[in-house]
Design an enzyme around this catalytic site. Structure first.
Site, short mmCIF file in Angstrom:
data_model
loop_
_atom_site.label_atom_id
_atom_site.label_comp_id
_atom_site.label_asym_id
_atom_site.label_seq_id
_atom_site.Cartn_x
_atom_site.Cartn_y
_atom_site.Cartn_z
N ASP A 11 0.86 -1.19 0.00
CA ASP A 11 0.00 0.00 0.00
C ASP A 11 0.90 1.24 0.00
O ASP A 11 2.10 1.15 0.28
CB ASP A 11 -0.89 0.01 1.25
CG ASP A 11 -1.78 1.24 1.30
OD1 ASP A 11 -2.31 1.64 0.25
OD2 ASP A 11 -1.91 1.85 2.38
N SER A 12 0.30 2.38 -0.28
CA SER A 12 1.04 3.63 -0.23
C SER A 12 1.51 3.93 1.19
O SER A 12 2.45 4.70 1.38
CB SER A 12 0.14 4.77 -0.71
OG SER A 12 -1.05 4.78 0.06
N CYS A 74 -3.75 -1.02 -2.12
CA CYS A 74 -4.06 0.41 -2.26
C CYS A 74 -5.08 0.58 -3.39
O CYS A 74 -4.84 0.13 -4.52
CB CYS A 74 -2.76 1.13 -2.59
SG CYS A 74 -2.96 2.88 -2.93
N GLU A 153 -5.74 9.20 9.90
CA GLU A 153 -4.35 9.11 10.39
C GLU A 153 -4.14 9.94 11.64
O GLU A 153 -3.25 9.68 12.44
CB GLU A 153 -3.37 9.48 9.28
CG GLU A 153 -3.52 8.52 8.12
CD GLU A 153 -2.28 8.27 7.31
OE1 GLU A 153 -1.30 9.02 7.47
OE2 GLU A 153 -2.30 7.32 6.52
N CYS A 185 -11.19 3.19 -0.67
CA CYS A 185 -9.90 3.68 -0.15
C CYS A 185 -9.59 2.89 1.12
O CYS A 185 -10.51 2.60 1.91
CB CYS A 185 -10.00 5.17 0.17
SG CYS A 185 -8.53 5.84 0.96
N1 DGL Z 1 -3.98 3.86 0.14
C1 DGL Z 1 -4.65 4.92 -0.57
C2 DGL Z 1 -5.88 4.35 -1.26
O1 DGL Z 1 -6.42 3.34 -0.88
C3 DGL Z 1 -5.04 6.05 0.35
C4 DGL Z 1 -3.87 6.88 0.82
C5 DGL Z 1 -3.14 7.57 -0.32
O2 DGL Z 1 -3.65 8.54 -0.91
O3 DGL Z 1 -2.06 7.10 -0.65
O4 DGL Z 1 -6.33 4.92 -2.23
#
Ligand code: DGL
Length: 267
Positions: A11-12, A74, A153, A185
């Site tokens: 994930d990001s 992600c 967060e 998300c």
């Molecule tokens: N993990 C990202 C998503 O599910 C959310 C956080 C980001 O913008 O990186 O789209």
């Protein structure tokens, strides 16, 4: 690569731990390697080219660890980069978008589905396209909710500010007959109770994390890659920056501590 190899999840940042948690619960015997790209989060405001490049770097790292499959946890990377990744890598790759779409179509009663996600995910129109490919008459309402990620967060889950923001984003949907909403998300499943307060308890909130774990099981089973062990899988966590922050926030995402988080540098 064999059924005993680990599963890679990325994930990001740490939001993908919601997907990791669902996979852990469904397959406690699998070894899992999680990468959170905490140095370059958020992906949700970046272009498809950049998100694809970052995703490729993480996939290359996971392949070096000998994974048997990769879960793109992600939503933004699933929406913007997955088709390219599937063309480049030969191992099983699963995003969170398709499982969420399948579940929304199953739960939708009146042919109207809502999708919420990051700016990049909503702008890509990947969700409406995937929904309408399967069900051409379906009506899709999309809404980018960029403030939800920082609110989660910050730990402001059940907080008056979060309720106000949810009201501003989703209040206009109250007059529509939207009966299923895809939480498009990683962070949004944590806001389910606030969202329920905004749109009412009749709405089905589709949590892509749970659906992705189910689809992963099917994918691994079909390719004879499911680990026969039913408990005792190992967990390895990597971050590209600030491992302590990931450890602290993980407590609220997973409900337990991660243990050691190792820092890696990608490029
Ligand atoms: N993990 C990202 C998503 O599910 C959310 C956080 C980001 O913008 O990186 O789209």
């Amino acid at each position: 690569m064999s059924m005993h190899s680990p599963i890679g999840i990325f994930d990001s940042g740490l939001g993908g731990l919601t997907v990791c948690r669902a996979i852990e619960a469904a397959f406690p015997g699998e070894d899992l390697i999680y990468v959170g790209d905490t140095a370059r989060v958020p992906y949700g405001v970046k272009t498809a080219e950049t998100v694809t490049r970052y995703s490729e770097e993480i996939c290359d790292f996971l392949l070096q660890q000998g994974v048997k499959a990769i879960v793109v946890a992600c939503n933004t990377a699933s929406a913007l980069a997955l088709p390219k990744l599937k063309g480049k890598y030969s191992l099983p790759l699963l995003g969170v978008l398709e499982p969420g779409v399948e579940a929304a179509l199953r739960s939708c009663r009146d042919g109207q589905v809502g999708v919420i996600g990051t700016e990049a995910t909503i702008r890509s129109e990947s969700y409406p396209q995937a929904l309408q490919r399967r069900s051409p008459q379906i009506k899709v309402f999309s809404q980018a909710c960029p403030l939800f990620v920082p609110l989660v967060e910050e730990g402001w889950i059940d907080h008056p500010v979060t309720r106000t923001v949810a009201e501003i984003y989703l209040g206009p949907w109250k007059n529509l007959e939207v009966d299923s909403v895809i939480l498009g998300c990683t962070h949004y499943p944590l806001l389910k109770s606030v969202l329920q307060q905004t749109l009412g308890s009749e709405v089905v909130w589709v949590d892509s994390a749970l659906e992705t774990a189910k689809s992963l099981g099917d994918l691994l089973r079909n390719q004879n890659l499911l680990n026969p062990r039913d408990q005792g899988g190992s967990r390895q966590y990597y971050a590209t920056d600030a491992p302590q922050k990931m450890q602290v926030l993980a407590q609220s995402f997973l409900g337990h501590s991660l243990g050691e988080v190792e820092v890696i540098h990608l490029n």
